[in-house]
Scaffold this motif. Structure first.
Motif, short mmCIF file in Angstrom:
data_model
loop_
_atom_site.label_atom_id
_atom_site.label_comp_id
_atom_site.label_asym_id
_atom_site.label_seq_id
_atom_site.Cartn_x
_atom_site.Cartn_y
_atom_site.Cartn_z
N ASN A 162 0.86 -1.19 0.00
CA ASN A 162 0.00 0.00 0.00
C ASN A 162 0.89 1.23 0.00
O ASN A 162 1.53 1.55 0.99
CB ASN A 162 -0.91 -0.01 1.23
CG ASN A 162 -1.90 1.15 1.22
OD1 ASN A 162 -1.78 2.08 0.42
ND2 ASN A 162 -2.87 1.09 2.10
N THR A 163 0.94 1.92 -1.13
CA THR A 163 1.82 3.08 -1.22
C THR A 163 1.35 4.26 -0.39
O THR A 163 2.07 5.24 -0.24
CB THR A 163 1.97 3.53 -2.69
OG1 THR A 163 0.71 4.02 -3.17
CG2 THR A 163 2.42 2.38 -3.57
N CYS A 164 0.12 4.17 0.13
CA CYS A 164 -0.39 5.25 0.99
C CYS A 164 0.09 5.12 2.42
O CYS A 164 -0.25 5.93 3.27
CB CYS A 164 -1.93 5.27 0.97
SG CYS A 164 -2.63 5.63 -0.66
N ASN A 165 0.89 4.07 2.70
CA ASN A 165 1.27 3.85 4.10
C ASN A 165 2.66 3.21 4.18
O ASN A 165 2.89 2.37 5.03
CB ASN A 165 0.24 2.94 4.78
CG ASN A 165 0.40 2.89 6.28
OD1 ASN A 165 0.83 3.85 6.89
ND2 ASN A 165 0.09 1.76 6.87
N ASP A 170 5.46 7.29 -3.82
CA ASP A 170 5.44 6.42 -4.98
C ASP A 170 4.00 6.30 -5.47
O ASP A 170 3.13 7.02 -5.01
CB ASP A 170 6.05 5.05 -4.66
CG ASP A 170 5.52 4.44 -3.36
OD1 ASP A 170 4.55 5.00 -2.80
OD2 ASP A 170 6.05 3.43 -2.91
N GLY A 171 3.73 5.39 -6.39
CA GLY A 171 2.38 5.32 -6.93
C GLY A 171 2.01 6.64 -7.60
O GLY A 171 2.82 7.25 -8.29
N ASP A 172 0.77 7.08 -7.37
CA ASP A 172 0.34 8.35 -7.96
C ASP A 172 0.31 9.47 -6.92
O ASP A 172 -0.34 10.49 -7.11
CB ASP A 172 -1.04 8.20 -8.61
CG ASP A 172 -2.14 7.94 -7.59
OD1 ASP A 172 -1.82 7.52 -6.45
OD2 ASP A 172 -3.32 8.15 -7.91
N GLU A 173 1.05 9.28 -5.81
CA GLU A 173 1.05 10.27 -4.75
C GLU A 173 1.68 11.58 -5.21
O GLU A 173 2.57 11.59 -6.05
CB GLU A 173 1.82 9.74 -3.53
CG GLU A 173 1.27 8.47 -2.93
CD GLU A 173 2.25 7.80 -2.00
OE1 GLU A 173 2.18 6.58 -1.85
OE2 GLU A 173 3.11 8.52 -1.44
N GLY A 180 -3.09 12.19 -4.75
CA GLY A 180 -3.48 11.17 -5.71
C GLY A 180 -4.64 10.36 -5.19
O GLY A 180 -5.65 10.90 -4.73
N SER A 181 -4.51 9.03 -5.21
CA SER A 181 -5.57 8.16 -4.70
C SER A 181 -5.48 7.94 -3.20
O SER A 181 -6.31 7.25 -2.61
CB SER A 181 -5.53 6.81 -5.42
OG SER A 181 -4.25 6.21 -5.27
N CYS A 182 -4.46 8.53 -2.55
CA CYS A 182 -4.33 8.46 -1.09
C CYS A 182 -5.03 9.66 -0.46
O CYS A 182 -5.60 10.50 -1.15
CB CYS A 182 -2.85 8.43 -0.68
SG CYS A 182 -1.89 7.12 -1.46
N THR A 183 -4.98 9.73 0.86
CA THR A 183 -5.54 10.87 1.56
C THR A 183 -4.88 12.16 1.10
O THR A 183 -3.68 12.19 0.84
CB THR A 183 -5.34 10.70 3.09
OG1 THR A 183 -5.94 9.48 3.50
CG2 THR A 183 -5.99 11.85 3.85
N ALA A 184 -5.67 13.20 0.99
CA ALA A 184 -5.14 14.49 0.52
C ALA A 184 -3.99 14.95 1.41
O ALA A 184 -4.01 14.77 2.63
CB ALA A 184 -6.24 15.54 0.50
N CYS A 185 -2.98 15.55 0.78
CA CYS A 185 -1.84 16.05 1.53
C CYS A 185 -2.22 17.31 2.32
O CYS A 185 -3.05 18.10 1.88
CB CYS A 185 -0.69 16.42 0.58
SG CYS A 185 0.00 15.02 -0.33
N ASN A 349 -13.89 20.90 14.85
CA ASN A 349 -14.20 20.74 13.42
C ASN A 349 -13.14 21.32 12.49
O ASN A 349 -13.34 21.37 11.28
CB ASN A 349 -15.57 21.37 13.08
CG ASN A 349 -16.71 20.71 13.81
OD1 ASN A 349 -16.69 19.50 14.01
ND2 ASN A 349 -17.68 21.49 14.23
N VAL A 350 -12.02 21.78 13.04
CA VAL A 350 -10.93 22.28 12.20
C VAL A 350 -9.88 21.17 12.11
O VAL A 350 -9.29 20.79 13.10
CB VAL A 350 -10.30 23.55 12.80
CG1 VAL A 350 -9.16 24.03 11.91
CG2 VAL A 350 -11.34 24.64 12.96
N ASP A 351 -9.68 20.65 10.90
CA ASP A 351 -8.79 19.51 10.74
C ASP A 351 -7.32 19.89 10.86
O ASP A 351 -6.54 19.23 11.54
CB ASP A 351 -9.04 18.84 9.37
CG ASP A 351 -10.41 18.20 9.30
OD1 ASP A 351 -10.89 17.72 10.33
OD2 ASP A 351 -11.00 18.18 8.19
N HIS A 352 -6.92 20.97 10.19
CA HIS A 352 -5.51 21.33 10.14
C HIS A 352 -5.35 22.80 10.53
O HIS A 352 -5.90 23.69 9.88
CB HIS A 352 -4.95 21.10 8.74
CG HIS A 352 -5.22 19.72 8.21
ND1 HIS A 352 -4.76 18.59 8.85
CD2 HIS A 352 -5.91 19.29 7.13
CE1 HIS A 352 -5.15 17.52 8.18
NE2 HIS A 352 -5.86 17.93 7.14
#
Length: 448
Positions: A162-165, A170-173, A180-185, A349-352
């Motif tokens: 799993n390139t997201c972890n 790598d992958g499409d990150e 990409g297909s992982c969690t948004a940066c 409710n504020v994530d970042h």
């Protein structure tokens, strides 16, 4: 590739694959080894195109006609089994059991059923090993349950990563394990919080800021909302607090250094959020007074979710500087400021979110003459072994930080000039903070 092979083009944006664990998976050696059991039978279909061929003449238990190869699999890891298979036109259609499993008792296996036709097909199955590592492993083809020919070719088993972890971009990150297909940066601020004005040292009580001398704080993670609430990060060389994921509030505790803020008139803080959907988002700062006791007796809270002060805005620094005595939508509750022991920050409710320059002041600034007196000179820059700092008044403290925010040098010269030895530091850029007359000046030094 061999002519009989029919490939499906598979695209897994967030997955990557390691090397094939199967040996002689295309049977082009002309022999079966290291494949084994009674279905191991390599034939040439013509012009050097080799496949494994088995012919079941009487049905029985599936495992009674078997093709296997021993491979090494790790418990908890995920693997992709891929192969080409077909039958002949007389048989027309039949099934076989395929999968990954143990090559000795208790013979636990993860399997699927493939339906074969005279047209070559590529079959792909994904398995996560869950039966432990106590018994060696194998790839399995059980064909005994149905009659007719089975042709197998191009067998591969690869581990799925799993390139997201995996800690690598790598992958499409677009970033490490994100995008990409992982969690948004998380897009961090590119510029630091605005630099506060030069104020008389006696007219500022700084909780967290690079511009002033901060008071001693007992704990930046008072544990009000569980776990570590913040991480100190560097933004363009400026120390900044970043809220950790999943935390909704942050408690700064200084009960061992309580402050009498009765004469202070304004509260200041800067914050930065990346949320674009601001519905229900909150950023509140709260002063907590203990009044000589061991717990809160009164509090003052600044709510940044309404009123006439700066509003929540995404992707830019918001500076809040409000009078402590204000009434209405800006300031809520009452506060006796004789024994302030804590500051709370709520980020529901504020994530970042990042925040900086938390201080109270008397709304005064240094005169030009005073400010000029506190200015410093630093030379040479770049430097190889030593550099010097000079000021018009005594330098109370000098700290040198690397770009990770780690303090690598700290001195208290109490002199108008100080020379610092940087011979042992690694080559690179460092942040130098010098305190003169209660004013912190920040510069950069390049170590050659």
């Amino acid at each position: 590739m061999k002519k009989i092979t029919f490939f499906l083009s598979l695209m897994f944006c967030s997955l990557s694959f390691s090397q094939n664990l199967v040996t002689n998976g295309d049977f082009q050696t002309g022999t079966a080894a290291p494949w084994y059991n009674n279905a191991a039978n390599v034939v040439d279909l013509g012009v050097g195109v080799f496949v494994n061929q088995a012919n079941v003449t009487a049905p029985g238990p599936a495992y009674q006609v078997n093709l296997s190869q021993n491979i090494l699999l790790n418990n908890g890891s995920t693997y992709l089994l891929t192969f080409d298979a077909f039958t002949d036109t007389v048989t027309n259609s039949r099934t076989m059991v395929v999968g990954l499993g143990q090559n000795a008792a208790p013979w636990v296996a993860l399997t699927s059923t493939a339906t074969l036709t005279p047209t070559p097909q590529t079959f792909t199955y994904q398995y996560t090993i869950n039966y432990g590592d106590s018994v060696p492993d194998r790839v399995i083809f059980d064909m005994g349950a149905a009659v007719g020919y089975v042709f197998i070719d191009n067998v591969s088993v690869v581990q799925v990563v799993n390139t997201c972890n995996n800690g690598v971009q790598d992958g499409d990150e677009t970033g490490v394990d994100c995008g990409g297909s992982c969690t948004a940066c998380i897009v961090s601020p590119l510029v630091p919080a605005p630099t506060p004005p030069a104020r008389p040292a006696a007219d500022v009580v700084s909780i967290y800021s690079d511009a002033y001398t901060n008071i001693a704080v007992t704990d930046f993670d008072a544990g009000w909302c569980g776990g570590a609430a913040t991480t100190q990060v560097q933004i363009a060389g400026n120390n900044t607090l970043k809220k950790n994921t999943g935390v909704i509030c942050h408690g700064i505790d200084f009960q061992t250094n309580r402050q009498n803020l009765t004469d202070f008139t304004r509260l200041h803080f800067d914050f930065y959020i990346t949320d674009t959907d601001l519905v229900g988002d909150v950023f509140n700062v709260k002063l907590v007074n203990f009044n000589g006791g061991s717990a809160e007796t009164s509090a003052l809270e600044v709510n940044i979710n309404g009123g006439s002060i700066p509003q929540l805005v995404a992707n830019q620094w918001v500076s809040v500087d409000v009078p402590i005595t204000a009434l209405g939508g800006v300031i809520t509750n009452s506060l006796a400021r004789n024994d302030v022991a804590q500051i709370g920050i709520t980020t529901a409710n504020v994530d970042h979110v990042w925040y900086d320059n938390i201080y109270l002041h008397k709304n005064t600034v240094l005169t030009n003459s005073t400010f000029e007196a506190s200015k410093i000179a630093m030379y040479p820059n770049p430097a190889k072994t030593n550099f010097t700092i000079e000021a018009h008044e005594n330098i109370q403290k000098v700290s040198v930080f690397n770009l990770l925010g780690q303090e690598v040098i700290a001195v208290m010269p109490n002199n108008q000039s100080v020379s610092l030895n940087i011979a042992d530091l690694q080559v690179g850029v460092y942040v130098v903070k010098a305190t003169v007359n209660g004013i912190v000046s920040t510069s950069r030094i390049v170590k050659e």
